[in-house]
Design a protein around this motif. Structure first.
Motif, PDB file in Angstrom:
ATOM      1  N   ALA A  86       0.827  -1.197   0.000  1.00 52.91           N
ATOM      2  CA  ALA A  86       0.000   0.000   0.000  1.00 52.91           C
ATOM      3  C   ALA A  86       0.863   1.250   0.000  1.00 52.91           C
ATOM      4  N   GLN A  87       1.958   1.185   0.760  1.00 54.45           N
ATOM      5  CA  GLN A  87       2.869   2.332   0.805  1.00 54.45           C
ATOM      6  C   GLN A  87       3.505   2.561  -0.552  1.00 54.45           C
ATOM      7  N   THR A  88       3.873   1.465  -1.209  1.00 55.67           N
ATOM      8  CA  THR A  88       4.473   1.572  -2.540  1.00 55.67           C
ATOM      9  C   THR A  88       3.471   2.163  -3.540  1.00 55.67           C
ATOM     10  N   LEU A  89       2.226   1.682  -3.488  1.00 58.14           N
ATOM     11  CA  LEU A  89       1.195   2.201  -4.387  1.00 58.14           C
ATOM     12  C   LEU A  89       0.910   3.681  -4.100  1.00 58.14           C
ATOM     13  N   LEU A  90       0.876   4.045  -2.821  1.00 51.96           N
ATOM     14  CA  LEU A  90       0.644   5.440  -2.454  1.00 51.96           C
ATOM     15  C   LEU A  90       1.752   6.328  -3.014  1.00 51.96           C
ATOM     16  N   ASP A  91       2.997   5.918  -2.829  1.00 54.37           N
ATOM     17  CA  ASP A  91       4.121   6.705  -3.343  1.00 54.37           C
ATOM     18  C   ASP A  91       4.043   6.850  -4.862  1.00 54.37           C
ATOM     19  N   ALA A  92       3.670   5.773  -5.530  1.00 58.70           N
ATOM     20  CA  ALA A  92       3.586   5.799  -6.990  1.00 58.70           C
ATOM     21  C   ALA A  92       2.471   6.737  -7.461  1.00 58.70           C
ATOM     22  N   GLN A  93       1.326   6.685  -6.777  1.00 58.13           N
ATOM     23  CA  GLN A  93       0.214   7.525  -7.202  1.00 58.13           C
ATOM     24  C   GLN A  93       0.502   9.000  -6.926  1.00 58.13           C
ATOM     25  N   VAL A  94       1.115   9.296  -5.790  1.00 63.66           N
ATOM     26  CA  VAL A  94       1.477  10.679  -5.489  1.00 63.66           C
ATOM     27  C   VAL A  94       2.442  11.215  -6.548  1.00 63.66           C
ATOM     28  N   ALA A  95       3.432  10.409  -6.897  1.00 67.00           N
ATOM     29  CA  ALA A  95       4.398  10.827  -7.910  1.00 67.00           C
ATOM     30  C   ALA A  95       3.722  11.039  -9.261  1.00 67.00           C
ATOM     31  N   TYR A  96       2.768  10.182  -9.585  1.00 67.12           N
ATOM     32  CA  TYR A  96       2.059  10.298 -10.865  1.00 67.12           C
ATOM     33  C   TYR A  96       1.248  11.588 -10.921  1.00 67.12           C
ATOM     34  N   LEU A 134       4.557  22.133  -1.149  1.00 65.79           N
ATOM     35  CA  LEU A 134       3.254  22.140  -0.512  1.00 65.79           C
ATOM     36  C   LEU A 134       2.281  21.172  -1.181  1.00 65.79           C
ATOM     37  N   LEU A 135       2.570  20.798  -2.423  1.00 71.37           N
ATOM     38  CA  LEU A 135       1.661  19.915  -3.144  1.00 71.37           C
ATOM     39  C   LEU A 135       1.743  18.473  -2.676  1.00 71.37           C
ATOM     40  N   GLU A 136       2.960  17.988  -2.562  1.00 74.73           N
ATOM     41  CA  GLU A 136       3.158  16.567  -2.234  1.00 74.73           C
ATOM     42  C   GLU A 136       2.520  16.180  -0.901  1.00 74.73           C
ATOM     43  N   PRO A 137       2.710  16.950   0.183  1.00 77.63           N
ATOM     44  CA  PRO A 137       2.040  16.598   1.450  1.00 77.63           C
ATOM     45  C   PRO A 137       0.523  16.678   1.337  1.00 77.63           C
ATOM     46  N   PHE A 138       0.028  17.613   0.564  1.00 75.98           N
ATOM     47  CA  PHE A 138      -1.419  17.765   0.404  1.00 75.98           C
ATOM     48  C   PHE A 138      -2.017  16.528  -0.273  1.00 75.98           C
ATOM     49  N   ILE A 139      -1.399  16.118  -1.363  1.00 75.00           N
ATOM     50  CA  ILE A 139      -1.904  14.950  -2.097  1.00 75.00           C
ATOM     51  C   ILE A 139      -1.767  13.683  -1.256  1.00 75.00           C
ATOM     52  N   ARG A 140      -0.637  13.535  -0.599  1.00 73.20           N
ATOM     53  CA  ARG A 140      -0.386  12.326   0.202  1.00 73.20           C
ATOM     54  C   ARG A 140      -1.377  12.229   1.363  1.00 73.20           C
ATOM     55  N   ARG A 141      -1.665  13.359   1.990  1.00 71.07           N
ATOM     56  CA  ARG A 141      -2.587  13.347   3.129  1.00 71.07           C
ATOM     57  C   ARG A 141      -3.982  12.879   2.719  1.00 71.07           C
ATOM     58  N   HIS A 142      -4.424  13.267   1.524  1.00 72.27           N
ATOM     59  CA  HIS A 142      -5.754  12.890   1.076  1.00 72.27           C
ATOM     60  C   HIS A 142      -5.821  11.436   0.596  1.00 72.27           C
ATOM     61  N   LEU A 143      -4.725  10.901   0.099  1.00 74.47           N
ATOM     62  CA  LEU A 143      -4.736   9.531  -0.396  1.00 74.47           C
ATOM     63  C   LEU A 143      -4.388   8.511   0.679  1.00 74.47           C
ATOM     64  N   HIS A 144      -3.742   8.957   1.732  1.00 71.99           N
ATOM     65  CA  HIS A 144      -3.279   8.027   2.757  1.00 71.99           C
ATOM     66  C   HIS A 144      -4.461   7.277   3.389  1.00 71.99           C
ATOM     67  N   GLY A 145      -5.541   7.976   3.633  1.00 77.91           N
ATOM     68  CA  GLY A 145      -6.695   7.330   4.242  1.00 77.91           C
ATOM     69  C   GLY A 145      -7.250   6.203   3.386  1.00 77.91           C
ATOM     70  N   PHE A 146      -7.194   6.387   2.075  1.00 77.92           N
ATOM     71  CA  PHE A 146      -7.674   5.332   1.180  1.00 77.92           C
ATOM     72  C   PHE A 146      -6.805   4.085   1.290  1.00 77.92           C
ATOM     73  N   TYR A 147      -5.517   4.256   1.246  1.00 77.51           N
ATOM     74  CA  TYR A 147      -4.620   3.095   1.296  1.00 77.51           C
ATOM     75  C   TYR A 147      -4.552   2.474   2.679  1.00 77.51           C
ATOM     76  N   ALA A 148      -4.972   3.221   3.691  1.00 78.15           N
ATOM     77  CA  ALA A 148      -4.997   2.663   5.044  1.00 78.15           C
ATOM     78  C   ALA A 148      -6.341   2.018   5.360  1.00 78.15           C
TER      79      ALA A 148
END
Length: 344
Positions: A9-19, A318-332
């Protein structure tokens, strides 16, 4: 504290944030914006205004911003800065009245005003024959007549000597008059002039209300021809920057009180109801077309604002933390955990 993710899940989250980051700060972001806009507009014929938002919701929103919102104290400082900058701008010396208001536009406004016969008659009735106006006119006549007579009486040395002699005798005569007679004579003269002025004004009202509109129009156009080539700065001198600033502040204070009245609230809601009555069942594509909002306008604004804002947010991390914060709940979530743990 954020929940620790499954390694996949962490790997997928990192990949989606980067995308997503790559997508929204890319050099061809304008193409993405164009595609998204076209998709939204393509769906616009499928939904009406009332299906998106209700009249009540708009009223509540407008109520918050038009009635309840109180601007901060800094607004008055801003108004002052703007007033001084605008008042002192050199453009006033370079712009004439005719550049702002064309002859055709002036004539259209003038013709419309001349058509409003009832309003003109009302103004004449309420202003010209107003007792205050008559009193002012009578005072002007009284003091003008008095000053004229005095100027004629002291027109030469001989007349001065005669006046002095007459005044000396008159003074002795006045001193023997009953107390208050001099004031009574002056009051009588004032009363006579006032009554005469009222009669003249009453007689002139008929003339003013039936004045030849063509002659009046020609006279006003002559005045316009004389002033239309004058620069704005000619009239700018009538108001200082302080005057403009104070007028702005007074206008805002009036607006702040006026918006709390029942009168304003009722008219505001009536306007919203009229808009929804006309466009409530209209699809969004037709609504946008009728109010003049075109696809090109939307695209130009999107391209003008979105890319630089997103780029700056990316540079400031400022973008990366914003996107990661919103997607983290989904992957968790338990659903994703179950997917990752279940065999394919």
């Amino acid at each position: 504290m954020e929940q620790i993710l499954h390694p996949k899940a962490q790997t997928l989250l990192d990949a989606q944030v980067a995308y997503i980051l790559k997508k929204i700060i890319a050099d061809d972001l304008h193409l993405t914006l164009e595609q998204e806009l076209d998709l939204v507009l393509a769906n616009a014929p499928l939904i009406t205004l009332s299906e998106c938002v209700s009249s009540l919701q708009i009223k509540q929103t407008v109520h918050r911003y038009a009635i309840e919102l109180d601007l901060g104290a800094g607004v008055f400082d801003i108004m002052g800065d703007i007033a001084r900058r605008v008042h002192g701008h050199h453009i006033h010396q370079q712009t004439t009245l005719n550049e702002i208001l064309s002859d055709r536009q002036f004539e259209q406004v003038l013709d419309k005003i001349l058509e409003l016969k009832n309003i003109r008659e009302y103004i004449l009735r309420e202003v010209v024959i107003n007792p205050v106006y008559a009193s002012l006119a009578s005072d002007v006549v009284y003091y003008g007549l008095r000053d004229y007579l005095l100027s004629q009486m002291i027109g030469g040395k001989k007349r001065v000597q005669r006046v002095q002699s007459v005044l000396s005798k008159a003074k002795d005569f006045v001193n023997h008059l009953p107390q208050g007679l001099e004031e009574a004579i002056e009051d009588s003269l004032r009363l006579y002039i006032n009554q005469s002025i009222r009669h003249i004004i009453a007689e002139s009202r008929s003339f003013l209300t039936h004045i030849d509109q063509n002659k009046l129009r020609d006279s006003i156009l002559d005045i316009w021809d004389n002033i239309k080539q004058q620069p704005i700065s000619t009239y700018q001198q009538l108001l200082t920057s302080i005057d403009v600033e104070e007028l702005c502040v007074m206008s805002y204070e009036f607006w702040r009180d006026f918006r709390q009245t029942t009168y304003f609230k009722v008219l505001l809601e009536a306007g919203i109801d009229a808009f929804f009555q006309r466009y409530g069942d209209v699809t969004l594509d037709i609504l946008l077309e009728e109010v003049g909002i075109k696809r090109d306008m939307l695209l130009i604004d999107a391209v003008a604002f979105a890319p630089p804002i997103l780029k700056k947010l990316g540079e400031k991390n400022l973008l990366e933390p914003f996107i990661r914060r919103h997607l983290h709940g989904f992957y968790a979530s338990e659903e994703v955990q179950a997917i990752l743990l279940s065999p394919l």
